[in-house]
Design an enzyme around this catalytic site. Structure first.
Site, PDB file in Angstrom:
ATOM      1  N   LEU A   1       0.814  -1.123  -0.070  1.00 32.47           N
ATOM      2  CA  LEU A   1       0.041  -0.086   0.004  1.00 32.47           C
ATOM      3  C   LEU A   1       0.897   1.117   0.082  1.00 32.47           C
ATOM      4  O   LEU A   1       1.455   1.483   1.001  1.00 32.47           O
ATOM      5  CB  LEU A   1      -0.885  -0.081   1.299  1.00 32.47           C
ATOM      6  CG  LEU A   1      -1.694  -1.164   1.481  1.00 32.47           C
ATOM      7  CD1 LEU A   1      -2.581  -1.053   2.636  1.00 32.47           C
ATOM      8  CD2 LEU A   1      -2.845  -1.232   0.255  1.00 32.47           C
ATOM      9  N   ASP A   2       0.987   1.884  -1.227  1.00 34.67           N
ATOM     10  CA  ASP A   2       1.828   3.102  -1.299  1.00 34.67           C
ATOM     11  C   ASP A   2       0.853   4.292  -0.987  1.00 34.67           C
ATOM     12  O   ASP A   2      -0.206   4.328  -1.343  1.00 34.67           O
ATOM     13  CB  ASP A   2       2.102   3.232  -2.793  1.00 34.67           C
ATOM     14  CG  ASP A   2       3.105   2.433  -3.349  1.00 34.67           C
ATOM     15  OD1 ASP A   2       3.931   1.767  -2.413  1.00 34.67           O
ATOM     16  OD2 ASP A   2       2.834   2.011  -4.425  1.00 34.67           O
ATOM     17  N   HIS A   3       1.336   5.127   0.209  1.00 33.31           N
ATOM     18  CA  HIS A   3       0.322   6.068   0.694  1.00 33.31           C
ATOM     19  C   HIS A   3       1.164   7.505   0.791  1.00 33.31           C
ATOM     20  O   HIS A   3       2.151   7.326   0.620  1.00 33.31           O
ATOM     21  CB  HIS A   3       0.121   5.613   2.092  1.00 33.31           C
ATOM     22  CG  HIS A   3       1.276   5.621   3.160  1.00 33.31           C
ATOM     23  ND1 HIS A   3       1.687   6.762   3.828  1.00 33.31           N
ATOM     24  CD2 HIS A   3       2.174   4.611   3.361  1.00 33.31           C
ATOM     25  CE1 HIS A   3       2.433   6.138   4.544  1.00 33.31           C
ATOM     26  NE2 HIS A   3       3.145   5.117   4.600  1.00 33.31           N
TER      27      HIS A   3
ATOM     28  N   TRP B   1      -2.302   5.365  -3.012  1.00 27.23           N
ATOM     29  CA  TRP B   1      -2.047   5.794  -4.446  1.00 27.23           C
ATOM     30  C   TRP B   1      -1.651   4.325  -5.187  1.00 27.23           C
ATOM     31  O   TRP B   1      -0.797   3.533  -4.479  1.00 27.23           O
ATOM     32  CB  TRP B   1      -1.027   6.754  -4.541  1.00 27.23           C
ATOM     33  CG  TRP B   1      -1.573   8.021  -3.980  1.00 27.23           C
ATOM     34  CD1 TRP B   1      -1.725   8.308  -2.788  1.00 27.23           C
ATOM     35  CD2 TRP B   1      -1.780   9.316  -4.738  1.00 27.23           C
ATOM     36  NE1 TRP B   1      -2.262   9.922  -2.452  1.00 27.23           N
ATOM     37  CE2 TRP B   1      -2.122  10.255  -3.810  1.00 27.23           C
ATOM     38  CE3 TRP B   1      -1.460   9.683  -6.364  1.00 27.23           C
ATOM     39  CZ2 TRP B   1      -2.382  11.440  -4.242  1.00 27.23           C
ATOM     40  CZ3 TRP B   1      -1.808  10.844  -6.687  1.00 27.23           C
ATOM     41  CH2 TRP B   1      -2.335  12.011  -5.589  1.00 27.23           C
TER      42      TRP B   1
END
Length: 260
Positions: free
Chosen positions: A129-131, A143
């Site tokens: 989970l890129d945040h 994102w």
């Protein structure tokens, strides 16, 4: 006994090893196979390798390169990039990789997590989970596609959802901190640790062993990953592959866990 893991994260673009800053301006670092050989010698706990262009370009994983990496790697290997089906995941695991990492596809179709877990085992399914922190808000949005598409969903809510669908591990990766080597988002790491019960790995911002110790001291047994810290040296970011010695790692972990 479970122990915190210190994990190099390698980014691949056009078959070469690169490093980004805030997901932009990739700098060529070298040959991924050579980096794996060095991390073998240094006895790294685990390795994460991500093809950062596969999903963006709608391309399948590079199975030939994955097989070469897996054949060379003497530590647990997690591979991500372009995985959209259980069949692709099975093929990658069959080549000798221990875990597959999925991101955009898992958010578009959460049932994909379940289907892949049924094929290769939950312990081998990692969701990344890129945040990024929302402007004038405490919320961190997830994102995808190299940080170009905002799902407008809270990373903690998404983490709980992917666990429910069968993820065996979650990696949260800070876009804001990527490549800056100024420290991890400790507050978010603590919140994530409380939000899910599966293993978590914190990525984005690591610039020293002290930064890693801070995460372990507040989160306990987690994975702490970094990119720039393991491939650059000094203020001018000269390329130098490094990893803490066994003694350094033991001292770091024991000290940090005493504070936990």
């Amino acid at each position: 006994m479970l122990r915190p893991r210190i994990i190099p994260c390698l980014l691949i673009q056009d078959s070469g090893l690169v490093k980004t800053v805030r997901f932009k301006d990739p700098k060529y670092v070298g040959d991924p196979i050579n980096a794996v050989k060095i991390f073998n010698e240094k006895e790294a706990d685990e390795l994460i390798v991500v093809d950062i262009d596969a999903t963006v370009n709608g391309r399948e994983p590079n199975y030939k390169q994955i097989a070469h990496l897996a054949a060379e790697c003497r530590m647990p290997l997690c591979y991500g990039g372009g995985i959209r089906t259980p069949e692709q995941a099975k093929r990658i695991i069959a080549s000798g990789v221990e875990k597959v990492a999925i991101s955009a596809a898992a958010l578009e179709e959460p049932q994909l997590i379940t289907r892949i877990a049924e094929e290769i085992g939950r312990q081998s399914v990692v969701v990344v989970l890129d945040h990024k922190k929302r402007l004038l808000s405490k919320q961190h949005d997830v994102w995808t596609h190299n940080g170009t598409r905002n799902t407008k969903r809270n990373v903690l809510d998404v983490a709980a959802e992917v666990e429910k669908h069968g993820a065996g591990e979650i990696v949260i990766n800070s876009i804001d901190n990527d490549g800056r080597m100024k420290g991890y988002d400790i507050d978010l790491a603590m919140e994530l640790r409380k939000a899910v019960s599966i293993p978590v790995t914190i990525l984005g911002g690591g610039g020293s062993l002290e930064h890693m110790g801070e995460v372990i001291s507040v989160c306990g047994v987690v994975g702490v990953a970094a990119g720039s810290f393991f491939v650059f040296k000094g203020p001018y970011r000269a390329v130098l592959i490094s990893y803490p010695s066994a003694a350094q790692k033991d001292t770091l972990i024991l000290s940090a866990l005493k504070l936990h």
